[in-house]
Design an enzyme around this catalytic site. Structure first.
Site, mmCIF file in Angstrom:
data_model
loop_
_atom_site.group_PDB
_atom_site.id
_atom_site.type_symbol
_atom_site.label_atom_id
_atom_site.label_comp_id
_atom_site.label_asym_id
_atom_site.label_seq_id
_atom_site.Cartn_x
_atom_site.Cartn_y
_atom_site.Cartn_z
ATOM 1 N N ASP A 38 0.852 -1.183 0.000
ATOM 2 C CA ASP A 38 0.000 0.000 0.000
ATOM 3 C C ASP A 38 0.888 1.233 0.000
ATOM 4 O O ASP A 38 2.042 1.175 0.443
ATOM 5 C CB ASP A 38 -0.912 0.027 1.227
ATOM 6 N N ASP A 61 3.236 2.245 -4.574
ATOM 7 C CA ASP A 61 2.279 3.054 -5.326
ATOM 8 C C ASP A 61 2.002 2.296 -6.619
ATOM 9 O O ASP A 61 2.860 2.210 -7.497
ATOM 10 C CB ASP A 61 2.882 4.428 -5.629
ATOM 11 N N ASN A 88 -6.295 -5.231 -5.239
ATOM 12 C CA ASN A 88 -7.336 -4.613 -4.419
ATOM 13 C C ASN A 88 -7.209 -3.098 -4.347
ATOM 14 O O ASN A 88 -8.182 -2.412 -4.039
ATOM 15 C CB ASN A 88 -7.282 -5.196 -2.997
ATOM 16 N N TYR A 157 -15.408 6.286 -11.109
ATOM 17 C CA TYR A 157 -15.339 5.058 -10.310
ATOM 18 C C TYR A 157 -16.145 3.937 -10.967
ATOM 19 O O TYR A 157 -15.662 2.817 -11.124
ATOM 20 C CB TYR A 157 -15.856 5.327 -8.902
ATOM 21 N N LYS A 161 -14.275 0.603 -12.588
ATOM 22 C CA LYS A 161 -14.569 -0.751 -12.110
ATOM 23 C C LYS A 161 -15.135 -1.618 -13.239
ATOM 24 O O LYS A 161 -14.865 -2.823 -13.299
ATOM 25 C CB LYS A 161 -15.532 -0.686 -10.927
#
Length: 252
Positions: A38, A61, A88, A157, A161
């Protein structure tokens, strides 16, 4: 059904909290050597401290292709393999829903960079190592927003996705002959991080009740519910499952 991953190397992006933390800890508890990645390195420490087994933090990153390649090479150098990649990392990056004419190019691109490009760079870096061993599992974490309409109202978003789901299906066909499966988990609304907590509070009591009434099970899920779906896709029980999207949303 007993799912374990002894001796396997697993990379989980976006592991500082929420789904990523639950996924990383679930793999570690089942014998895998897990690299929890992360950009928020401070919160990664909590992921590692709350886990078990071989779980280690790795600052990353995912929008930095060179950094992604370096991380994958580090995993190969240290373990000799990459068995599972869980893409994720993503989210709305603090953005809120606004009319489309008010969205700047930078805001639009930032969400695509993390949610789509990040998944592509990590899959791209891991694929040659998986091909060499004729084995691999790639699991992408999208959202119900990619299959319908986003509750956030954020155009980028929902679009990102949906793009990630398309990437899942395309890579499944490209990599299948090498023994690599590529699947996708599409979570419903889960209170899993500061962003979703703010979103939940913004609905107010009436809005919260409406959301629950639209779920077949009449309750919200947990990060562990998402982790369990990922474990299945990464296991031998899903050896002949690829290019699939599993909605984990309590029933819609």
């Amino acid at each position: 059904m007993k799912i374990e991953f002894p001796g396997q190397s697993v990379i989980v992006s976006g592991a500082a909290h929420g789904f990523g933390r639950a996924i990383a800890q679930a793999f570690a508890a089942r014998g895998a050597r897990v690299y929890a990645c992360d950009i928020r390195t401070g919160s990664l420490a909590e992921t590692v401290q709350g886990g078990a087994g071989q779980l280690q933090a790795a600052g990353l990153d995912v929008t930095d292709r060179a950094a992604v390649e370096a991380l994958v090479q580090r995993v190969v150098n240290e373990t000799g393999r990459v068995d599972v990649v869980v893409n994720n990392a993503g989210g709305v990056l603090g953005q809120v829903g606004r009319p489309l004419e008010q969205v700047s190019p930078a805001e639009w691109q930032a969400i695509f960079d993390v949610n789509v490009n990040g998944a592509f760079w990590l899959s791209q870096a891991a694929a040659p190592h998986m091909k060499a061993r004729k084995y691999g599992r790639i699991v992408n974490i999208s959202s119900g927003a990619g299959l319908g309409v986003s509750l956030t109202g954020i155009q980028a978003y929902a679009s990102a996705k949906a793009a990630q789901i398309g990437l899942t299906r395309q890579l499944a066909h490209e990599l299948g002959e090498f023994g690599i499966t590529v699947n996708n988990v599409a979570p419903g609304f889960v209170r899993s991080n500061p962003t979703t907590e703010r979103q939940w509070e913004s609905y107010g009591p009436e809005g919260q009740q409406r959301l629950l009434q639209n779920i077949a099970l009449k309750r919200l899920g947990s990060p562990d519910d998402i982790a369990h779906a990922v474990l299945f896709f990464a296991s031998e029980y899903a050896g002949w499952v690829s290019g699939q999207v599993l909605s984990v949303d309590g029933g819609k």
